[in-house]
Motif scaffolding. Sequence first.
Motif, PDB file in Angstrom:
ATOM      1  N   VAL A   1       0.851  -1.181   0.000  1.00 44.18           N
ATOM      2  CA  VAL A   1       0.000   0.000   0.000  1.00 44.18           C
ATOM      3  C   VAL A   1       0.891   1.237   0.000  1.00 44.18           C
ATOM      4  O   VAL A   1       1.944   1.252   0.632  1.00 44.18           O
ATOM      5  N   GLN A   2       0.475   2.243  -0.743  1.00 37.35           N
ATOM      6  CA  GLN A   2       1.200   3.507  -0.805  1.00 37.35           C
ATOM      7  C   GLN A   2       0.487   4.513   0.106  1.00 37.35           C
ATOM      8  O   GLN A   2      -0.746   4.572   0.134  1.00 37.35           O
ATOM      9  N   LEU A   3       1.290   5.318   0.798  1.00 38.19           N
ATOM     10  CA  LEU A   3       0.755   6.242   1.801  1.00 38.19           C
ATOM     11  C   LEU A   3       1.274   7.648   1.552  1.00 38.19           C
ATOM     12  O   LEU A   3       2.478   7.830   1.319  1.00 38.19           O
ATOM     13  N   VAL A   4       0.381   8.630   1.641  1.00 33.15           N
ATOM     14  CA  VAL A   4       0.760  10.028   1.473  1.00 33.15           C
ATOM     15  C   VAL A   4       0.140  10.837   2.605  1.00 33.15           C
ATOM     16  O   VAL A   4      -1.093  10.909   2.725  1.00 33.15           O
ATOM     17  N   GLU A   5       1.015  11.456   3.412  1.00 34.92           N
ATOM     18  CA  GLU A   5       0.542  12.271   4.535  1.00 34.92           C
ATOM     19  C   GLU A   5       0.359  13.722   4.111  1.00 34.92           C
ATOM     20  O   GLU A   5       1.020  14.192   3.180  1.00 34.92           O
ATOM     21  N   SER A   6      -0.497  14.413   4.831  1.00 41.86           N
ATOM     22  CA  SER A   6      -0.688  15.852   4.636  1.00 41.86           C
ATOM     23  C   SER A   6      -1.206  16.453   5.931  1.00 41.86           C
ATOM     24  O   SER A   6      -1.619  15.729   6.841  1.00 41.86           O
ATOM     25  N   GLY A   7      -1.168  17.786   5.998  1.00 39.78           N
ATOM     26  CA  GLY A   7      -1.760  18.471   7.137  1.00 39.78           C
ATOM     27  C   GLY A   7      -0.773  19.015   8.143  1.00 39.78           C
ATOM     28  O   GLY A   7      -1.168  19.675   9.109  1.00 39.78           O
ATOM     29  N   GLY A   8       0.520  18.742   7.956  1.00 35.81           N
ATOM     30  CA  GLY A   8       1.500  19.270   8.878  1.00 35.81           C
ATOM     31  C   GLY A   8       1.649  20.782   8.730  1.00 35.81           C
ATOM     32  O   GLY A   8       1.094  21.387   7.807  1.00 35.81           O
ATOM     33  N   GLY A   9       2.396  21.366   9.646  1.00 35.70           N
ATOM     34  CA  GLY A   9       2.610  22.801   9.576  1.00 35.70           C
ATOM     35  C   GLY A   9       3.151  23.347  10.878  1.00 35.70           C
ATOM     36  O   GLY A   9       3.604  22.594  11.744  1.00 35.70           O
ATOM     37  N   LEU A  10       3.083  24.668  10.981  1.00 36.08           N
ATOM     38  CA  LEU A  10       3.568  25.388  12.157  1.00 36.08           C
ATOM     39  C   LEU A  10       2.366  25.834  12.991  1.00 36.08           C
ATOM     40  O   LEU A  10       1.427  26.426  12.454  1.00 36.08           O
ATOM     41  N   VAL A  11       2.415  25.551  14.275  1.00 34.11           N
ATOM     42  CA  VAL A  11       1.305  25.911  15.164  1.00 34.11           C
ATOM     43  C   VAL A  11       1.890  26.319  16.511  1.00 34.11           C
ATOM     44  O   VAL A  11       2.961  25.842  16.899  1.00 34.11           O
ATOM     45  N   GLN A  12       1.184  27.186  17.198  1.00 32.25           N
ATOM     46  CA  GLN A  12       1.626  27.589  18.531  1.00 32.25           C
ATOM     47  C   GLN A  12       1.259  26.530  19.556  1.00 32.25           C
ATOM     48  O   GLN A  12       0.279  25.787  19.380  1.00 32.25           O
ATOM     49  N   ALA A  13       2.015  26.503  20.628  1.00 31.70           N
ATOM     50  CA  ALA A  13       1.702  25.582  21.722  1.00 31.70           C
ATOM     51  C   ALA A  13       0.277  25.832  22.203  1.00 31.70           C
ATOM     52  O   ALA A  13      -0.161  26.972  22.316  1.00 31.70           O
ATOM     53  N   GLY A  14      -0.425  24.722  22.441  1.00 30.86           N
ATOM     54  CA  GLY A  14      -1.825  24.785  22.829  1.00 30.86           C
ATOM     55  C   GLY A  14      -2.781  24.688  21.669  1.00 30.86           C
ATOM     56  O   GLY A  14      -3.989  24.510  21.872  1.00 30.86           O
ATOM     57  N   GLY A  15      -2.257  24.799  20.465  1.00 32.29           N
ATOM     58  CA  GLY A  15      -3.091  24.754  19.277  1.00 32.29           C
ATOM     59  C   GLY A  15      -3.371  23.333  18.826  1.00 32.29           C
ATOM     60  O   GLY A  15      -3.023  22.353  19.498  1.00 32.29           O
ATOM     61  N   SER A  16      -3.999  23.234  17.656  1.00 35.00           N
ATOM     62  CA  SER A  16      -4.422  21.942  17.109  1.00 35.00           C
ATOM     63  C   SER A  16      -4.008  21.810  15.649  1.00 35.00           C
ATOM     64  O   SER A  16      -3.892  22.815  14.932  1.00 35.00           O
ATOM     65  N   LEU A  17      -3.822  20.583  15.234  1.00 35.21           N
ATOM     66  CA  LEU A  17      -3.600  20.238  13.829  1.00 35.21           C
ATOM     67  C   LEU A  17      -4.275  18.904  13.572  1.00 35.21           C
ATOM     68  O   LEU A  17      -4.387  18.068  14.475  1.00 35.21           O
ATOM     69  N   ARG A  18      -4.666  18.700  12.323  1.00 31.78           N
ATOM     70  CA  ARG A  18      -5.208  17.410  11.914  1.00 31.78           C
ATOM     71  C   ARG A  18      -4.385  16.884  10.764  1.00 31.78           C
ATOM     72  O   ARG A  18      -4.342  17.495   9.694  1.00 31.78           O
ATOM     73  N   LEU A  19      -3.744  15.754  10.984  1.00 29.83           N
ATOM     74  CA  LEU A  19      -2.988  15.094   9.922  1.00 29.83           C
ATOM     75  C   LEU A  19      -3.882  14.101   9.200  1.00 29.83           C
ATOM     76  O   LEU A  19      -4.737  13.460   9.814  1.00 29.83           O
ATOM     77  N   SER A  20      -3.649  13.998   7.901  1.00 24.53           N
ATOM     78  CA  SER A  20      -4.376  13.028   7.077  1.00 24.53           C
ATOM     79  C   SER A  20      -3.379  12.135   6.370  1.00 24.53           C
ATOM     80  O   SER A  20      -2.263  12.547   6.075  1.00 24.53           O
ATOM     81  N   CYS A  21      -3.808  10.926   6.094  1.00 25.61           N
ATOM     82  CA  CYS A  21      -2.982   9.981   5.343  1.00 25.61           C
ATOM     83  C   CYS A  21      -3.882   9.277   4.340  1.00 25.61           C
ATOM     84  O   CYS A  21      -4.858   8.626   4.726  1.00 25.61           O
ATOM     85  N   ALA A  22      -3.546   9.423   3.066  1.00 27.18           N
ATOM     86  CA  ALA A  22      -4.299   8.775   2.004  1.00 27.18           C
ATOM     87  C   ALA A  22      -3.576   7.506   1.574  1.00 27.18           C
ATOM     88  O   ALA A  22      -2.372   7.535   1.317  1.00 27.18           O
ATOM     89  N   ALA A  23      -4.320   6.416   1.501  1.00 22.09           N
ATOM     90  CA  ALA A  23      -3.753   5.124   1.139  1.00 22.09           C
ATOM     91  C   ALA A  23      -4.257   4.685  -0.225  1.00 22.09           C
ATOM     92  O   ALA A  23      -5.406   4.939  -0.590  1.00 22.09           O
ATOM     93  N   SER A  24      -3.393   4.005  -0.960  1.00 26.29           N
ATOM     94  CA  SER A  24      -3.783   3.427  -2.247  1.00 26.29           C
ATOM     95  C   SER A  24      -3.041   2.114  -2.427  1.00 26.29           C
ATOM     96  O   SER A  24      -2.005   1.877  -1.815  1.00 26.29           O
ATOM     97  N   GLY A  25      -3.599   1.264  -3.283  1.00 25.47           N
ATOM     98  CA  GLY A  25      -2.973  -0.025  -3.525  1.00 25.47           C
ATOM     99  C   GLY A  25      -3.869  -1.143  -3.048  1.00 25.47           C
ATOM    100  O   GLY A  25      -5.008  -1.260  -3.487  1.00 25.47           O
ATOM    101  N   ARG A  26      -3.383  -1.928  -2.135  1.00 28.26           N
ATOM    102  CA  ARG A  26      -4.146  -3.068  -1.632  1.00 28.26           C
ATOM    103  C   ARG A  26      -5.347  -2.618  -0.791  1.00 28.26           C
ATOM    104  O   ARG A  26      -5.472  -1.467  -0.418  1.00 28.26           O
ATOM    105  N   THR A  27      -6.217  -3.547  -0.509  1.00 28.25           N
ATOM    106  CA  THR A  27      -7.430  -3.281   0.253  1.00 28.25           C
ATOM    107  C   THR A  27      -7.089  -2.645   1.598  1.00 28.25           C
ATOM    108  O   THR A  27      -6.391  -3.242   2.416  1.00 28.25           O
ATOM    109  N   PHE A  28      -7.601  -1.439   1.808  1.00 29.89           N
ATOM    110  CA  PHE A  28      -7.243  -0.663   2.986  1.00 29.89           C
ATOM    111  C   PHE A  28      -7.612  -1.385   4.271  1.00 29.89           C
ATOM    112  O   PHE A  28      -6.875  -1.345   5.258  1.00 29.89           O
TER     113      PHE A  28
END
Length: 125
Positions: A2-29
């Motif tokens: 399976v191939q994986l591609v992450e996204s959603g990273g970045g710069l944030v201040q302490a106390g803040g929030s981020l949501r990372l995503s990972c898209a998968a392709s290839g074999r049955t997830f």
Amino acid sequence: QVQLVESGGGLVQAGGSLRLSCAASGRTFSDYTMGWFRQASGKERESVAAITWNGGSAYYTNSVKGRFTISRDNAKNMVYLQMNSLKTEDTAVYYCAAGLRGRGIYLEKRSYENWGQGTQVTVSS
């Protein structure tokens, strides 16, 4: 495989929030346990969270319990990491990983054979 591609990273201040995503392709997830790992500069790659093939169970390393939430959407071949109350020590490159289900060991690198390229998360004070 399976191939994986992450996204959603970045710069944030302490106390803040981020949501990372990972898209998968290839074999049955749904054949895969999914995990998130991270590697800070000069340190070993460490586990963050993992989720079973059907989303029924989730596992977290102690340092993120109560702050991070892993989830997955098998219909979209996606896995997510919601990160709240971020701390400067959460700064790292975050990697998505996939391992064939059934091993029963969720927070160890050896259970995963497929890795994404990583996304940088930087938490400033």
